[in-house]
Scaffold this active site. Structure first.
Site, PDB file in Angstrom:
ATOM      1  N   LYS A 174       0.874  -1.183   0.000  1.00  0.00           N
ATOM      2  CA  LYS A 174       0.000   0.000   0.000  1.00  0.00           C
ATOM      3  C   LYS A 174       0.906   1.225   0.000  1.00  0.00           C
ATOM      4  CE  LYS A 174      -1.892   2.949   1.990  1.00  0.00           C
ATOM      5  NZ  LYS A 174      -1.715   4.381   1.578  1.00  0.00           N
ATOM      6  N   GLU A 249       9.725   2.187  10.651  1.00  0.00           N
ATOM      7  CA  GLU A 249      10.738   3.231  10.404  1.00  0.00           C
ATOM      8  C   GLU A 249       9.999   4.555  10.422  1.00  0.00           C
ATOM      9  OE1 GLU A 249      12.212   5.897   9.210  1.00  0.00           O
ATOM     10  OE2 GLU A 249      13.430   5.310   7.471  1.00  0.00           O
ATOM     11  N   CYS A 283      13.805  11.267   5.948  1.00  0.00           N
ATOM     12  CA  CYS A 283      13.697  10.815   7.349  1.00  0.00           C
ATOM     13  C   CYS A 283      14.999  11.043   8.112  1.00  0.00           C
ATOM     14  CB  CYS A 283      13.267   9.359   7.406  1.00  0.00           C
ATOM     15  SG  CYS A 283      14.249   8.273   6.385  1.00  0.00           S
ATOM     16  N   GLU A 384       9.450  16.563  14.203  1.00  0.00           N
ATOM     17  CA  GLU A 384       9.924  16.436  12.828  1.00  0.00           C
ATOM     18  C   GLU A 384       9.072  17.355  11.944  1.00  0.00           C
ATOM     19  OE1 GLU A 384       9.015  12.755  10.719  1.00  0.00           O
ATOM     20  OE2 GLU A 384      11.111  12.561  10.188  1.00  0.00           O
TER      21      GLU A 384
HETATM   22  O1  TXE Z   1       2.546  10.108   6.800  1.00  0.00           O
HETATM   23  P1  TXE Z   1       1.834   8.783   7.240  1.00  0.00           P
HETATM   24  P2  TXE Z   1       2.004  11.542   6.422  1.00  0.00           P
HETATM   25  C1  TXE Z   1       6.549  11.941   8.790  1.00  0.00           C
HETATM   26  C2  TXE Z   1       6.751  13.414   8.522  1.00  0.00           C
HETATM   27  C3  TXE Z   1       5.413  13.836   8.035  1.00  0.00           C
HETATM   28  C4  TXE Z   1       4.518  12.986   8.901  1.00  0.00           C
HETATM   29  C5  TXE Z   1       3.114  12.783   8.396  1.00  0.00           C
HETATM   30  O2  TXE Z   1       7.051  14.072   9.710  1.00  0.00           O
HETATM   31  O3  TXE Z   1       5.175  15.200   8.212  1.00  0.00           O
HETATM   32  O4  TXE Z   1       5.169  11.752   8.977  1.00  0.00           O
HETATM   33  O5  TXE Z   1       3.155  12.430   7.027  1.00  0.00           O
HETATM   34  C6  TXE Z   1      -0.338   5.192   5.384  1.00  0.00           C
HETATM   35  N1  TXE Z   1      -3.084   2.425   8.742  1.00  0.00           N
HETATM   36  N2  TXE Z   1       7.004  11.102   7.703  1.00  0.00           N
HETATM   37  O6  TXE Z   1       0.706  11.863   7.099  1.00  0.00           O
HETATM   38  O7  TXE Z   1       0.433   9.012   7.720  1.00  0.00           O
HETATM   39  C7  TXE Z   1      -0.413   6.317   4.379  1.00  0.00           C
HETATM   40  O8  TXE Z   1      -1.503   6.146   3.507  1.00  0.00           O
HETATM   41  C8  TXE Z   1      -2.292   2.009   7.750  1.00  0.00           C
HETATM   42  C9  TXE Z   1       8.254  10.428   7.926  1.00  0.00           C
HETATM   43  O9  TXE Z   1       1.988  11.624   4.954  1.00  0.00           O
HETATM   44  O10 TXE Z   1       2.758   8.122   8.161  1.00  0.00           O
HETATM   45  C10 TXE Z   1       0.938   6.174   3.713  1.00  0.00           C
HETATM   46  O11 TXE Z   1       0.926   5.096   2.802  1.00  0.00           O
HETATM   47  N3  TXE Z   1      -1.638   2.873   6.932  1.00  0.00           N
HETATM   48  C11 TXE Z   1       8.531   9.442   6.924  1.00  0.00           C
HETATM   49  C12 TXE Z   1       1.859   5.828   4.894  1.00  0.00           C
HETATM   50  O12 TXE Z   1       0.980   5.305   5.895  1.00  0.00           O
HETATM   51  C13 TXE Z   1      -1.788   4.185   7.145  1.00  0.00           C
HETATM   52  C14 TXE Z   1       8.010   9.554   5.580  1.00  0.00           C
HETATM   53  C15 TXE Z   1       2.633   6.996   5.467  1.00  0.00           C
HETATM   54  O13 TXE Z   1       1.738   7.988   5.853  1.00  0.00           O
HETATM   55  C16 TXE Z   1      -2.605   4.671   8.166  1.00  0.00           C
HETATM   56  C17 TXE Z   1       6.748  10.259   5.506  1.00  0.00           C
HETATM   57  C18 TXE Z   1      -3.280   3.720   8.988  1.00  0.00           C
HETATM   58  N4  TXE Z   1      -4.083   4.084  10.005  1.00  0.00           N
HETATM   59  C19 TXE Z   1       6.304  11.010   6.548  1.00  0.00           C
HETATM   60  N5  TXE Z   1      -2.569   6.023   8.135  1.00  0.00           N
HETATM   61  C20 TXE Z   1       9.799   8.646   7.009  1.00  0.00           C
HETATM   62  N6  TXE Z   1       9.971   7.824   8.043  1.00  0.00           N
HETATM   63  O14 TXE Z   1      10.615   8.710   6.120  1.00  0.00           O
HETATM   64  C21 TXE Z   1      -1.750   6.384   7.130  1.00  0.00           C
HETATM   65  N7  TXE Z   1      -1.268   5.278   6.507  1.00  0.00           N
END
Ligand code: TXE
Length: 489
Positions: A174, A249, A283, A384
């Protein structure tokens, strides 16, 4: 229309949902894609379960699984220009950076292909009893839900898909709802390389409706997630009732420590790429600059001079060095962190606003921003922001540098700059993070583990441990000449 990939078939979303994908650099429509819901997620899990329980993939010899990954690597090389273009349109990232990513992705598949094809596949245990044959073998975990974010869409997917398949698992992927295209292209390449139907499945859609059902489904054995801390906590809780294996991660708030004896020009240059690469949406971004008191003024002055001159632009603008943020909502979040930092006493040295260039008006751009005189506890220092925002704190000595570096709930990465080799190693060993660079920032190789300590998550990607995440160790004990024990006789 871009569809879902379930059981080896391209499939429309059950409820007819669709989503528009727009380029963050200028808002142009990239494509309309199917939007999966819980029914599609369930169908994809059923296909992956069936392919694991009855399909040929888990029982395929390791050498053949490795050979398939090597074929995928070659296909990624073949298609890297088209893949890079698709990645840049979805993310707004500069094309040249997407091309680098595609080369890294091909290397990742090559690494795991070789590791699986040539690696040890178990061991004989010395029990001291010649009447016993005792072996430990490594088996796949089962059906894996792989959930990935939007900043390095195919790279983070590759770090999961290559070891998951290499170990003999089946999966449902996903990707982020914002950046689906390279995941779709990867499914085609896996099929072209000869992966059996059902081993790889793809659902596109929002986290709550397409992702969450995967994390709750009892037919899923493992969830590997890269994304934000809040979502990571939610996923861990969702996986708890069925006691799934979980790997997380969750990003970082990574310190970049610069001592007064650092190589000045290199340290300034790397401090810029540490935080402003991909507009800070990395990240492992070095978003917290910790600089030694006596170097502070000269270092920050030069850093700000260079940061203020970084040209912004879209993926295909050859003069640009940094692109837009992923979405309007994300830019507003970054802006709120900067505003909070200023309200708490930080000093704005550059940026702090959207560019006024009319050519950039339709994209989600934000100027490279340096906030000086920051202190522990400010939200812009602790959270972050995931944008082009550098906070600067001063330290006096090594102990204070280490204390500030570790003053975070995160522990993904960090760097130390010094010309004193012994100090470099001392500080590297005291920083609580999964990766520490000495006189460098950002490099990684597929042979070396990647992952976080503390609330940056657990589990490792890449390296031998990255493969082991997707394996179960099983002990098989064979009694070669069974005779009655007469314990109860
Ligand atoms: O990420 P999400 P978001 C951090 C960064 C950013 C914050 C939020 O600080 O501002 O996270 O970003 C899926 N069950 N990083 O909201 O929600 C979602 O559809 C299952 C750090 O965009 O973490 C996507 O595929 N899946 C980071 C994935 O999770 C769910 C990279 C990431 O989305 C879900 C990106 C649920 N309940 C953001 N809710 C890194 N570690 O590199 C969301 N998703």
């Amino acid at each position: 229309m871009v569809e879902l990939f379930i059981g080896g078939e391209w499939t429309a979303a059950a409820d007819g949902g669709v989503r528009e994908i727009r380029c963050p650099a200028d808002g142009t429509l990239v494509a309309t894609v199917d939007e999966a819901g819980p029914k599609d997620a369930s169908a994809a899990v059923a296909a992956a379960r069936d392919a694991f329980d009855r399909g040929p993939w888990p029982g395929t010899p390791a050498a053949e699984r490795g050979a398939l990954l090597l074929r995928v690597s070659a296909l990624l090389e073949r298609d890297k220009d088209a893949l890079a273009r698709a990645e840049s349109l979805d993310t707004g990232k500069r094309l040249v950076e997407s091309v680098y990513d595609m080369e890294d992705i091909a290397r990742c598949f090559r690494y795991f292909g070789s590791l699986v094809a040539t690696g040890g596949h178990g061991r004989v245990v010395d029990t001291g009893d010649p009447g016993v044959d005792s072996r430990v073998v490594h088996e796949p975990v089962g059906v894996c839900a792989l959930i990935t974010p939007w900043n390095y869409p195919l790279l983070q997917t590759a770090w999961k898909v290559a070891p998951a398949l290499g170990a003999g698992n089946t999966f449902v992927l996903k990707p982020s709802e914002l950046t689906p295209h390279t995941a779709v292209m990867l499914m085609r390449l896996l099929a072209e390389a000869g992966l059996p139907a059902g081993a790889a499945n793809l659902v596109l859609g929002a986290g709550a409706t397409a992702g969450a059902p995967l994390t709750e489904d009892p037919r899923v054995d493992m969830v590997s997630f890269t994304g934000g801390l809040v979502t990571g906590r939610r996923i861990m809780a969702a996986a708890a009732p069925t006691v799934k294996k979980v790997a997380l991660e969750l990003g970082g708030k990574n310190p970049n420590i610069v001592f007064a004896d650092a190589a000045f020009d290199a340290a300034v240059d790397y401090a810029l790429t540490a935080v402003f690469l991909h507009a800070g949406q990395v990240c492992s971004a070095g978003a917290r600059l910790l600089v030694q008191e006596e170097l502070h003024d000269a270092f920050v002055t030069e850093l700000v001079r260079q940061a203020g001159a970084i040209p912004l632009g879209g993926p295909f603008d050859d003069d640009a060095r940094a692109g837009p943020l992923i979405s309007a909502a994300h830019r507003e979040k970054v802006e709120a962190y900067v505003a909070a930092g200023l309200a708490e006493g930080a000093v704005l040295r550059c940026g702090g606003e959207r560019p006024d260039d009319p050519a950039l008006r339709d994209g989600f751009y934000y100027l490279p921003t340096v906030l000086d005189e920051c202190t522990p506890g400010m939200s812009v220092v602790t959270d972050e922001s995931f944008g082009p925002v550098l906070t600067v704190e001063r330290f006096r000595d090594e102990d204070e540098a280490v204390a500030l570096a570790n003053d975070t709930v995160y522990g993904l990465a960090g760097a130390v700059w010094t010309s004193d080799a012994a100090r470099g190693h001392r500080v590297a060993s005291r920083v609580r993070a999964g990766t520490v660079w000495i006189n460098d920032f950002h490099p990684y190789v597929p042979q070396a583990e990647w992952g976080g300590m503390k609330q940056s998550g657990f589990g490792r990607e890449l390296g031998p441990t990255g493969l082991a995440e997707y394996q179960e160790a099983k002990h098989i004990w064979r009694n070669l000449s069974p005779s009655p024990q007469r314990w109860f006789a």
